[in-house]
Design an enzyme around this catalytic site. Structure first.
Site: not given
Lengths: 236, 236
Positions: A51-53, A86-89, A130, A170, A200
């Site tokens: 999980d990126r966050t 995936c924005n957070t990535a 996120t 998810k 996101c």
């Protein structure tokens, strides 16, 4: 994949429904009369990426080795560019770009292009993303450089509505995520946003599960699909 | 892709919208609470594969070298089994299976399992598919061995309604394909079918674009997704 066409590599799985929907939108947005007009592409859907966050905010496992493994796999398979729905990535964008000679299309630049396409050329825009994306400020500086100011949800709204809604998508409970996501988008517009960036890739899935919102939204799945088509079919 | 999980290889692109929708249905049908519960998978979407029906019926270019290239690519990337969300490509099933040590999940067996799931255990079923799939008799013998008799559209219906509707989906005109596809499904039921097998992965995309049909339909995208989940998560 061989041949003369440009082959798009898609680093997906984060989440897997967003990656699959990206492939669908890439197909539907490509001008085509038959199979052979569509863009050759490979989706690397590894939902095991940590999980990126959680990695950024809670000391969770580092996703970078997983991201680099995917990029290496797509490069080995013959891809000519990488899109990451995936924005957070994108918090690991520089490290990924350093590790490959392939261009990586940046989702935030694609989102800014989408705002232009919607006719929003400057001013305040709402940003739903996120907690990781907000904390890493993936959007704020890049959008400021293009004349926008970002309005984000309050911390309490992030914790109570936005992050739980992303988790519902998810967990395949897409329809249940509509109400909290639409509510936050509405509040951002009430507070002065001229448009809302769905920053996101789970968020447009939830927003698509209910009635259309009565203000412009920049869907980062569609935005990245359009950037990918522009790369794959530069003449079009 | 490395690690201990079973990685699914998906030979898609035939057409690309069907392959992308397969990835979406694979995700939505998997019991999951978070990204990491989903199935690691790679979609090889090469829409340049020569038309399968044209190859069988009109002396068109042989798709087999393209199919084998995709399977080799998925094998090299670390996949443990192959799913092919294109019914007509199963006309080359034996040649593909001979070329790889990975198991290939057969879409017709998955469709027969789907009929059982729908409570249809024997009798006459309608079969909608490409002219290539019908001519190669990919369904008739396999379904007969499991107690079903296949009822297919008339040649005139194939030429005037079914094949043009499949081509509409490949050209991104999905909504326009609903009426002709639904009409043929209805006629097969009027002629005695207890259920209709949507034996071309473009057909469920068209059928999903309008009101649900008032009789059981075996969707071969969902059928293959369920077979894939059973392979990837044998304990579940």
């Amino acid at each position: 994949m061989s041949g003369s066409a440009r082959v798009l590599g898609v680093l997906g799985g984060m989440g897997p429904l967003a990656g699959a929907t990206f492939m669908q939108r890439l197909t539907l947005l490509t001008p085509a009369e038959r199979d052979q007009d569509h863009i050759p592409s490979i989706l690397w859907s590894d939902p095991r990426v940590p999980d990126r966050t959680a990695a950024r905010l809670a000391g969770g496992e580092d996703p970078l080795p997983w991201l680099l493994r995917g990029i290496a796999g797509l490069e080995a398979a013959g891809c000519g560019a990488i899109a990451i729905p995936c924005n957070t990535a994108h918090g690991w964008f520089e490290a990924m770009q350093e590790a490959t000679s392939l261009p990586i299309l940046h989702i935030v630049e694609a989102a800014a292009d989408e705002l232009l396409r919607l006719g929003i050329t400057n001013g305040t825009v709402g940003l739903m993303a996120t907690s990781g994306t907000l904390a890493m400020k993936l959007y704020q500086g890049r959008l400021a450089a293009r004349g926008y100011e970002c309005l984000v949800p309050a911390e309490e709204e992030m914790a109570r509505l936005v992050m739980p809604a992303i988790e519902l998508v998810k967990a395949n409970r897409v329809a249940d995520s509509y109400a909290p996501l639409a509510e936050i988008a509405r509040r951002l517009v009430e507070r002065g946003a001229r448009a809302v960036v769905l920053g996101c890739t789970e968020i447009p899935l939830g927003i698509a599960a209910g009635p259309a919102l009565p203000f412009p939204v920049a869907d980062t799945i569609d935005a990245l699909a359009r950037a990918s088509i522009a790369w794959a079919k530069p003449a079009g």
